[in-house]
Scaffold this motif. Structure first.
Motif, PDB file in Angstrom:
ATOM      1  N   GLN A 197     -11.117  -7.283  16.054  1.00 37.47           N
ATOM      2  CA  GLN A 197     -10.374  -6.858  15.446  1.00 37.47           C
ATOM      3  C   GLN A 197     -10.642  -5.201  14.977  1.00 37.47           C
ATOM      4  OE1 GLN A 197      -9.377  -8.571  11.483  1.00 37.47           O
ATOM      5  NE2 GLN A 197      -7.994  -6.835  10.734  1.00 37.47           N
ATOM      6  N   THR A 198      -9.422  -4.212  15.303  1.00 36.27           N
ATOM      7  CA  THR A 198     -10.138  -2.818  15.282  1.00 36.27           C
ATOM      8  C   THR A 198      -9.273  -2.277  14.069  1.00 36.27           C
ATOM      9  OG1 THR A 198      -8.207  -2.430  16.742  1.00 36.27           O
ATOM     10  CG2 THR A 198     -10.473  -2.675  17.669  1.00 36.27           C
ATOM     11  N   TRP A 199      -8.107  -3.021  13.484  1.00 39.47           N
ATOM     12  CA  TRP A 199      -7.516  -2.455  12.263  1.00 39.47           C
ATOM     13  C   TRP A 199      -6.888  -3.691  11.435  1.00 39.47           C
ATOM     14  CZ3 TRP A 199      -2.779  -3.047  10.206  1.00 39.47           C
ATOM     15  CH2 TRP A 199      -2.410  -2.347   9.482  1.00 39.47           C
ATOM     16  N   GLY A 200      -6.776  -3.370  10.150  1.00 34.64           N
ATOM     17  CA  GLY A 200      -6.345  -4.533   9.282  1.00 34.64           C
ATOM     18  C   GLY A 200      -5.720  -3.617   8.106  1.00 34.64           C
ATOM     19  N   PRO A 201      -4.643  -4.243   7.536  1.00 34.88           N
ATOM     20  CA  PRO A 201      -4.127  -3.344   6.465  1.00 34.88           C
ATOM     21  C   PRO A 201      -4.846  -3.327   4.983  1.00 34.88           C
ATOM     22  CG  PRO A 201      -2.978  -5.426   6.579  1.00 34.88           C
ATOM     23  CD  PRO A 201      -4.029  -5.321   7.753  1.00 34.88           C
ATOM     24  N   LEU A 202      -5.820  -4.313   4.787  1.00 35.23           N
ATOM     25  CA  LEU A 202      -6.644  -4.216   3.606  1.00 35.23           C
ATOM     26  C   LEU A 202      -7.801  -3.477   3.776  1.00 35.23           C
ATOM     27  CD1 LEU A 202      -6.305  -8.098   2.910  1.00 35.23           C
ATOM     28  CD2 LEU A 202      -4.955  -6.465   2.146  1.00 35.23           C
ATOM     29  N   GLY A 203      -8.087  -3.081   2.744  1.00 33.61           N
ATOM     30  CA  GLY A 203      -9.298  -2.248   2.449  1.00 33.61           C
ATOM     31  C   GLY A 203      -8.789  -1.104   1.762  1.00 33.61           C
ATOM     32  N   ARG A 204      -9.823  -0.304   1.181  1.00 33.58           N
ATOM     33  CA  ARG A 204      -9.771   0.693   0.404  1.00 33.58           C
ATOM     34  C   ARG A 204      -8.815   1.775   0.622  1.00 33.58           C
ATOM     35  NH1 ARG A 204     -14.104   3.193  -3.466  1.00 33.58           N
ATOM     36  NH2 ARG A 204     -13.083   4.716  -4.330  1.00 33.58           N
ATOM     37  N   GLY A 205      -7.599   1.989  -0.185  1.00 37.17           N
ATOM     38  CA  GLY A 205      -6.914   3.259  -0.022  1.00 37.17           C
ATOM     39  C   GLY A 205      -5.671   2.749   1.177  1.00 37.17           C
ATOM     40  N   ARG A 206      -5.827   1.471   1.573  1.00 35.81           N
ATOM     41  CA  ARG A 206      -4.847   1.256   2.615  1.00 35.81           C
ATOM     42  C   ARG A 206      -3.602   1.003   2.178  1.00 35.81           C
ATOM     43  NH1 ARG A 206      -6.386   1.533   7.953  1.00 35.81           N
ATOM     44  NH2 ARG A 206      -8.707   1.425   8.144  1.00 35.81           N
ATOM     45  N   LEU A 207      -3.164   0.052   1.435  1.00 34.33           N
ATOM     46  CA  LEU A 207      -1.947  -0.285   0.835  1.00 34.33           C
ATOM     47  C   LEU A 207      -1.991  -0.111  -0.727  1.00 34.33           C
ATOM     48  CD1 LEU A 207      -1.288  -3.551   2.498  1.00 34.33           C
ATOM     49  CD2 LEU A 207      -0.184  -1.395   3.073  1.00 34.33           C
ATOM     50  N   PRO A 208      -1.110   0.218  -1.318  1.00 37.62           N
ATOM     51  CA  PRO A 208      -1.032   0.760  -2.928  1.00 37.62           C
ATOM     52  C   PRO A 208      -1.407  -0.618  -3.731  1.00 37.62           C
ATOM     53  CG  PRO A 208       1.320   0.439  -1.928  1.00 37.62           C
ATOM     54  CD  PRO A 208       0.253   0.408  -0.860  1.00 37.62           C
ATOM     55  N   VAL A 209      -1.147  -1.842  -3.448  1.00 35.56           N
ATOM     56  CA  VAL A 209      -1.469  -2.692  -4.168  1.00 35.56           C
ATOM     57  C   VAL A 209      -1.801  -3.906  -3.098  1.00 35.56           C
ATOM     58  CG1 VAL A 209      -0.289  -2.191  -6.170  1.00 35.56           C
ATOM     59  CG2 VAL A 209       0.915  -3.835  -4.706  1.00 35.56           C
ATOM     60  N   LEU A 210      -2.262  -5.284  -3.612  1.00 39.21           N
ATOM     61  CA  LEU A 210      -2.875  -6.132  -2.899  1.00 39.21           C
ATOM     62  C   LEU A 210      -1.593  -7.097  -2.572  1.00 39.21           C
ATOM     63  CD1 LEU A 210      -5.067  -8.050  -1.810  1.00 39.21           C
ATOM     64  CD2 LEU A 210      -4.639  -9.288  -3.740  1.00 39.21           C
ATOM     65  N   PRO A 211      -1.242  -7.150  -1.264  1.00 44.92           N
ATOM     66  CA  PRO A 211       0.129  -7.634  -0.828  1.00 44.92           C
ATOM     67  C   PRO A 211       0.086  -9.351  -0.962  1.00 44.92           C
ATOM     68  CG  PRO A 211      -1.197  -7.178   1.345  1.00 44.92           C
ATOM     69  CD  PRO A 211      -1.910  -6.775  -0.066  1.00 44.92           C
ATOM     70  N   LEU A 212       1.194  -9.817  -1.267  1.00 41.77           N
ATOM     71  CA  LEU A 212       1.211 -11.368  -1.719  1.00 41.77           C
ATOM     72  C   LEU A 212       1.900 -12.226  -0.177  1.00 41.77           C
ATOM     73  CD1 LEU A 212       2.393 -11.661  -5.114  1.00 41.77           C
ATOM     74  CD2 LEU A 212      -0.062 -11.940  -4.336  1.00 41.77           C
TER      75      LEU A 212
END
Length: 142
Positions: free
Chosen positions: A10-25
């Protein structure tokens, strides 16, 4: 959603610091626009649309302009969003424009297909929304 290299790492994922404004459900829809991926997703704080640049993994997120959508296609500052009526031949299409860093709905229309809409068969590719009803695929330009 994630990006993987040819070795399966894996070279990229949406989770992590500053990636998405809030945790996705959960996810709503996804689309591609040239080398960019678009994610429609929701959380406890509402629904969002996020643009992911494949070259560096940077993300820009916007509030989703609708409550219900299950398909998106993007071309530049224009977007089309669909809401299917599963097992019925109707699809609601909403067109939106990016204005002052927010997606704004500009029009709404109803699309009838010759057969009932097939569940989870709406795909956005390079500004075209592909919708399947039975054995028929319909394309709608953003």
């Amino acid at each position: 959603m994630a990006r993987w290299n040819t070795d399966g790492a894996q070279t990229w994922g949406p989770l992590g610091r500053g990636r998405l404004p809030v945790l996705p459900l959960g996810g709503i829809a996804g689309a591609t626009e040239e080398n960019t991926a678009w994610l429609g997703w929701y959380s406890h704080e509402g629904s969002f649309l996020s643009r992911v640049d494949s070259s560096d993994g940077s993300i820009i997120s916007y509030r989703h302009p609708l409550k219900n959508s299950d398909g998106i296609a993007v071309r530049g500052t224009r977007m089309i969003l669909s809401h299917q009526f599963h097992n019925r031949p109707g699809v609601e299409l909403n067109r939106a424009e990016l204005v002052d860093n927010a997606w704004v709905i500009t029009s709404q229309e109803q699309l009838r297909l010759p057969e009932p809409v097939t569940r989870r068969c709406v795909q956005g590719r390079d500004g075209v929304l592909w919708i399947r009803g039975g054995d028929t695929w319909v394309q709608v330009e953003a």
